[in-house]
Design a protein around this motif. Structure first.
Motif, PDB file in Angstrom:
ATOM      1  N   UNK A   1       0.813  -1.220   0.000  1.00 25.46           N
ATOM      2  CA  UNK A   1       0.000   0.000   0.000  1.00 25.46           C
ATOM      3  C   UNK A   1       0.846   1.269   0.000  1.00 25.46           C
ATOM      4  N   UNK A   2       2.162   1.123  -0.108  1.00 26.80           N
ATOM      5  CA  UNK A   2       3.018   2.295  -0.268  1.00 26.80           C
ATOM      6  C   UNK A   2       3.541   2.919   0.996  1.00 26.80           C
ATOM      7  N   UNK A   3       3.558   2.175   2.090  1.00 30.40           N
ATOM      8  CA  UNK A   3       4.024   2.733   3.368  1.00 30.40           C
ATOM      9  C   UNK A   3       5.398   3.377   3.234  1.00 30.40           C
ATOM     10  N   UNK A   4       6.323   2.712   2.548  1.00 33.67           N
ATOM     11  CA  UNK A   4       7.684   3.224   2.403  1.00 33.67           C
ATOM     12  C   UNK A   4       7.870   3.951   1.075  1.00 33.67           C
TER      13      UNK A   4
ATOM     14  N   UNK B   1      12.706  10.750  -4.583  1.00 34.22           N
ATOM     15  CA  UNK B   1      13.373   9.515  -4.993  1.00 34.22           C
ATOM     16  C   UNK B   1      12.466   8.769  -5.975  1.00 34.22           C
ATOM     17  N   UNK B   2      12.927   8.467  -7.184  1.00 32.71           N
ATOM     18  CA  UNK B   2      12.100   7.706  -8.131  1.00 32.71           C
ATOM     19  C   UNK B   2      11.961   6.255  -7.667  1.00 32.71           C
ATOM     20  N   UNK B   3      10.723   5.781  -7.507  1.00 31.22           N
ATOM     21  CA  UNK B   3      10.470   4.448  -6.960  1.00 31.22           C
ATOM     22  C   UNK B   3       9.650   3.626  -7.947  1.00 31.22           C
TER      23      UNK B   3
ATOM     24  N   UNK C   1      -3.064  -7.121  -6.486  1.00 37.16           N
ATOM     25  CA  UNK C   1      -3.700  -5.959  -7.104  1.00 37.16           C
ATOM     26  C   UNK C   1      -4.504  -5.167  -6.073  1.00 37.16           C
ATOM     27  N   UNK C   2      -5.055  -5.856  -5.083  1.00 39.95           N
ATOM     28  CA  UNK C   2      -5.839  -5.178  -4.057  1.00 39.95           C
ATOM     29  C   UNK C   2      -4.965  -4.238  -3.229  1.00 39.95           C
ATOM     30  N   UNK C   3      -3.766  -4.685  -2.871  1.00 40.49           N
ATOM     31  CA  UNK C   3      -2.853  -3.827  -2.117  1.00 40.49           C
ATOM     32  C   UNK C   3      -2.417  -2.641  -2.974  1.00 40.49           C
ATOM     33  N   UNK C   4      -2.116  -2.896  -4.241  1.00 36.61           N
ATOM     34  CA  UNK C   4      -1.661  -1.825  -5.128  1.00 36.61           C
ATOM     35  C   UNK C   4      -2.778  -0.814  -5.365  1.00 36.61           C
ATOM     36  N   UNK C   5      -4.029  -1.266  -5.405  1.00 38.08           N
ATOM     37  CA  UNK C   5      -5.146  -0.333  -5.544  1.00 38.08           C
ATOM     38  C   UNK C   5      -5.184   0.644  -4.376  1.00 38.08           C
ATOM     39  N   UNK C   6      -4.878   0.170  -3.183  1.00 39.97           N
ATOM     40  CA  UNK C   6      -4.808   1.053  -2.014  1.00 39.97           C
ATOM     41  C   UNK C   6      -3.682   2.068  -2.182  1.00 39.97           C
ATOM     42  N   UNK C   7      -2.559   1.624  -2.720  1.00 38.31           N
ATOM     43  CA  UNK C   7      -1.449   2.537  -3.007  1.00 38.31           C
ATOM     44  C   UNK C   7      -1.879   3.607  -4.003  1.00 38.31           C
ATOM     45  N   UNK C   8      -2.529   3.189  -5.071  1.00 41.02           N
ATOM     46  CA  UNK C   8      -2.922   4.121  -6.127  1.00 41.02           C
ATOM     47  C   UNK C   8      -3.900   5.184  -5.624  1.00 41.02           C
ATOM     48  N   UNK C   9      -4.706   4.842  -4.633  1.00 45.24           N
ATOM     49  CA  UNK C   9      -5.712   5.774  -4.127  1.00 45.24           C
ATOM     50  C   UNK C   9      -5.125   6.851  -3.228  1.00 45.24           C
ATOM     51  N   UNK C  10      -3.860   6.725  -2.845  1.00 48.18           N
ATOM     52  CA  UNK C  10      -3.234   7.678  -1.935  1.00 48.18           C
ATOM     53  C   UNK C  10      -2.550   8.801  -2.712  1.00 48.18           C
TER      54      UNK C  10
ATOM     55  N   UNK D   1       0.108  10.836  -4.408  1.00 51.51           N
ATOM     56  CA  UNK D   1       1.419  10.435  -4.905  1.00 51.51           C
ATOM     57  C   UNK D   1       1.476   9.018  -5.411  1.00 51.51           C
ATOM     58  N   UNK D   2       0.402   8.236  -5.248  1.00 53.57           N
ATOM     59  CA  UNK D   2       0.424   6.836  -5.642  1.00 53.57           C
ATOM     60  C   UNK D   2       0.653   6.621  -7.122  1.00 53.57           C
ATOM     61  N   UNK D   3       0.192   7.547  -7.934  1.00 54.90           N
ATOM     62  CA  UNK D   3       0.359   7.407  -9.378  1.00 54.90           C
ATOM     63  C   UNK D   3       1.823   7.526  -9.806  1.00 54.90           C
ATOM     64  N   UNK D   4       2.668   8.077  -8.941  1.00 55.58           N
ATOM     65  CA  UNK D   4       4.074   8.272  -9.298  1.00 55.58           C
ATOM     66  C   UNK D   4       4.905   7.001  -9.144  1.00 55.58           C
ATOM     67  N   UNK D   5       4.347   5.975  -8.505  1.00 50.87           N
ATOM     68  CA  UNK D   5       5.079   4.715  -8.308  1.00 50.87           C
ATOM     69  C   UNK D   5       4.720   3.777  -9.452  1.00 50.87           C
ATOM     70  N   UNK D   6       5.714   3.403 -10.232  1.00 50.23           N
ATOM     71  CA  UNK D   6       5.516   2.501 -11.366  1.00 50.23           C
ATOM     72  C   UNK D   6       5.504   1.064 -10.841  1.00 50.23           C
ATOM     73  N   UNK D   7       4.331   0.437 -10.801  1.00 46.56           N
ATOM     74  CA  UNK D   7       4.194  -0.885 -10.184  1.00 46.56           C
ATOM     75  C   UNK D   7       4.020  -1.963 -11.246  1.00 46.56           C
ATOM     76  N   UNK D   8       4.786  -3.036 -11.096  1.00 48.82           N
ATOM     77  CA  UNK D   8       4.648  -4.236 -11.912  1.00 48.82           C
ATOM     78  C   UNK D   8       3.954  -5.296 -11.068  1.00 48.82           C
ATOM     79  N   UNK D   9       2.893  -5.904 -11.592  1.00 46.00           N
ATOM     80  CA  UNK D   9       2.180  -6.950 -10.866  1.00 46.00           C
ATOM     81  C   UNK D   9       2.847  -8.290 -11.145  1.00 46.00           C
ATOM     82  N   UNK D  10       3.223  -8.991 -10.084  1.00 47.01           N
ATOM     83  CA  UNK D  10       3.826 -10.303 -10.256  1.00 47.01           C
ATOM     84  C   UNK D  10       4.595 -10.743  -9.032  1.00 47.01           C
ATOM     85  N   UNK D  11       5.205 -11.906  -9.143  1.00 44.01           N
ATOM     86  CA  UNK D  11       5.988 -12.527  -8.072  1.00 44.01           C
ATOM     87  C   UNK D  11       7.391 -11.942  -8.089  1.00 44.01           C
TER      88      UNK D  11
END
Length: 245
Positions: A52-55, A64-66, A73-82, A84-94
């Protein structure tokens, strides 16, 4: 697990920040972000298990570019809703096998997340995958507990870590395989719910060997984010391995 989000689906994601509220407190989060930002050295960083983007979000706020990798996807959705969340480029996977780019100056795994990889093979793969994404001289940081097996008397396999009205929680250990699970029982309004999350605990020396197999070398090991000395009494460690320049 049938849920594509694994053990961190919508129900867990909805209450994750509240359940881990202590990790959001300034006395914990501020030194975490300061150390990571310093190790990044102005370069791009990769968070494995970004959640969810705590760090990640405080790092982005510091310029810092992250980038992040997460299975849920559920956790990342929480990140996106915060903010600055759109600035984190997230890849879904293991994150043991999935790559999010290259030439990162720092990759990191915090809050025991290396233990979400429940086999030694997956943990070894993680180190190799990270090493392939680091720039020469880049670093890989892991924050994880030291296995607390001294609390297990002979014949006992479970250790409670939370008791109180409506919630009981305990860790279950299999010392033959290094498998463990954290188990939660919640009771409210006459209804009960049980949840169990599997982990694999790992020793500091074992992590050092995984790093060597991936071509990394130990640079630092501390007992916490303020660079406290690591000793035989430490209950966790923050370790940093470096890719040769």
């Amino acid at each position: 697990m049938d849920d594509p989000d694994g053990y961190f689906g919508a129900a867990v994601a909805a209450g994750y920040d509240e359940a881990s509220a202590a990790e959001f407190q300034p006395e914990t989060l501020t030194p975490t972000v300061e150390l990571l930002a310093g190790l990044a050295g102005g370069g791009r960083v990769l968070e494995l298990g970004v959640g969810t983007g705590r760090v990640a979000l405080p790092l982005v706020a510091r310029g810092v570019p992250v980038a992040g990798i997460d299975l849920s996807r559920a956790m990342v959705a929480r990140l996106r809703a915060k903010p600055g969340g759109a600035a984190v480029d997230v890849t879904i996977g293991d994150f043991a096998t999935v790559r999010a780019g290259s030439d990162f100056t720092l990759a990191y795994l915090v809050f025991n997340t290396i233990m979400n990889l429940t086999t030694q093979e997956a943990q070894v793969d993680c180190f190799r995958t990270v090493a392939a994404q680091l720039a020469p001289g880049g670093r890989f940081l892991v924050e994880v507990m030291v296995p607390d097996l001294r609390r297990l008397p002979p014949g006992q396999t479970a250790v409670p870590f939370r008791t109180g009205p409506g919630r009981w929680a305990y860790d279950h250990y299999d010392v033959a395989t290094q498998r463990m699970s954290s188990n939660y029982l919640d009771v409210a309004a006459g209804q009960s719910a049980f949840r169990s999350i599997p982990f694999r605990y790992v020793w500091p020396a074992e992590l050092d060997l995984m790093a060597r197999l991936a071509g990394l070398r130990l640079a630092d090991r501390w007992a916490g984010w303020r660079r406290e000395p690591f000793t035989h009494e430490s209950t966790r460690h923050v370790s940093v391995w470096e890719k040769p320049a």
